[in-house]
Motif scaffolding. Sequence first.
Motif, PDB file in Angstrom:
ATOM      1  N   GLY A 188      -2.972   0.407  -3.668  1.00 57.81           N
ATOM      2  CA  GLY A 188      -1.841  -0.514  -3.681  1.00 57.81           C
ATOM      3  C   GLY A 188      -2.098  -1.674  -4.613  1.00 57.81           C
ATOM      4  O   GLY A 188      -2.934  -1.588  -5.518  1.00 57.81           O
TER       5      GLY A 188
ATOM      6  N   SER B 252      -4.720   7.678   1.361  1.00 59.52           N
ATOM      7  CA  SER B 252      -4.229   6.453   0.745  1.00 59.52           C
ATOM      8  C   SER B 252      -4.271   6.590  -0.773  1.00 59.52           C
ATOM      9  O   SER B 252      -5.220   7.149  -1.328  1.00 59.52           O
ATOM     10  CB  SER B 252      -5.090   5.268   1.189  1.00 59.52           C
ATOM     11  OG  SER B 252      -4.765   4.117   0.426  1.00 59.52           O
TER      12      SER B 252
ATOM     13  N   LYS C 191       0.846  -1.193   0.000  1.00 57.72           N
ATOM     14  CA  LYS C 191       0.000   0.000   0.000  1.00 57.72           C
ATOM     15  C   LYS C 191       0.882   1.244   0.000  1.00 57.72           C
ATOM     16  O   LYS C 191       1.986   1.248   0.554  1.00 57.72           O
ATOM     17  CB  LYS C 191      -0.915   0.017   1.227  1.00 57.72           C
ATOM     18  CG  LYS C 191      -2.003  -1.053   1.208  1.00 57.72           C
ATOM     19  CD  LYS C 191      -2.898  -0.953   2.437  1.00 57.72           C
ATOM     20  CE  LYS C 191      -3.981  -2.028   2.408  1.00 57.72           C
ATOM     21  NZ  LYS C 191      -4.837  -1.973   3.630  1.00 57.72           N
TER      22      LYS C 191
END
Length: 434
Positions: A134, A131, A122
């Motif tokens: 990933g 985020s 990730k």
Amino acid sequence: MTTLISRSVLKTLVLITALTACVFSGPSFAQMSIEITGVGQALYPIAVMRFKDENKLPVNITEIIRQDLAHSGYFKNTENGNASESDEGTPNFKSWAARGADALVVGSVVQTTNNQFEIRYKLFDIRKSQSLGGLNLNSSADNLRAVAHKISDDIIFKLLGERGIFSTRLSYVVKEGKRYRLVISDADGQNMRNALSSGEPVISPSWSPDGKKVAYVSFEDRKPVIYVHELATGRRISLSNQKGNNSAPAWSADGKKLAISLSKDGNTQIYSINADGTGLQRLTRGNTIDTEPQYSPDGRYIYFTSDRGGNPQIYRMSAEGEQADGAKRVTFKQGFVTSPRISPDGKYLAYIANLGGAFRLYILNLATGESRALTDGSSDESPSFAANGRYVLYSTKVGGKRVLAAVSVDGNSKQVLSIPGSDVRQPSWGPFMD
């Protein structure tokens, strides 16, 4: 006298020597080392944490990713130890920002069978506290380096918006004593495998657009012959076995044709030929030497080296041949120029200029006509663009030995790739494989 000198040099470009083909074999030789001799001025700080349970693997995924990012010339690793970070949940963005990281990579390894693994990774943008997603990749034990390179490419794409080149491959010739080997390796110079081996020199490897074949020239039958070699099987075909020199193969962008140089009718001239060896067609018809053809990425033109103006210079003609629209000179700033290579986007031309006996790598903006040196070397040769157009691979001399070197097109990032005890030359950077 000038014309005689230029003809001699151009004849040297098309001289070929023998090699013997063999199917890929595992490496039994020293691996290539990379020395970064220059870096970009503004490096992106990134923390790549040790992948959890990585000790189950026969290779070190974390170190491969760290080295890829460092070699890219864009990143600075802020974590180099063995500490790991969970790839579940959300990291403490403020804590990582305080530690000087702008991005964070975490990952883990799950062994699914005796020889199969799932690699999870990730990526987090620390500055934006978010985020970036990933990958979950399944791999056998012998394909883990490719997984690491794929993760590195994904990181580069997500953070910089451009395709990474660590999943591409290189070809180059290694000379050890009196032996020569055509080697295929990963883009970082590792995972070396023999494609060809010979007691005679090997030159002019050229990748097919799909990355599955390499064209080259062999003198094994006491004359230069062009072959197309299928890397996975070692099977090859004789592409051109005409009278005289058969040299300088270069693929068209669609992989259907190659441009080659032949001397079957006297002076070396440029021809096109279908990839199966049929359909030979002469493209230049001068009284001088025309060689080193290179297709433009859009397939419309062929760039080549010619001494038709006295000293060697680079010219451009229609891919249908000189008779279609004539040949136009492209290089003017230096008096002696060879080895044209076109960037994948068609905007730049890399070449070698002879400056009073010093052979130096240059890059030319084809739209503006502006050229500049990318190195301060004196023995540069055989330039080759990376698939993303950001780097140029070439051969040069360091400490009296031939090595490979790579330089970014802005000249900021430079590195040297060498094998202890060996000369390394004739590099060619392979294409994207998907």
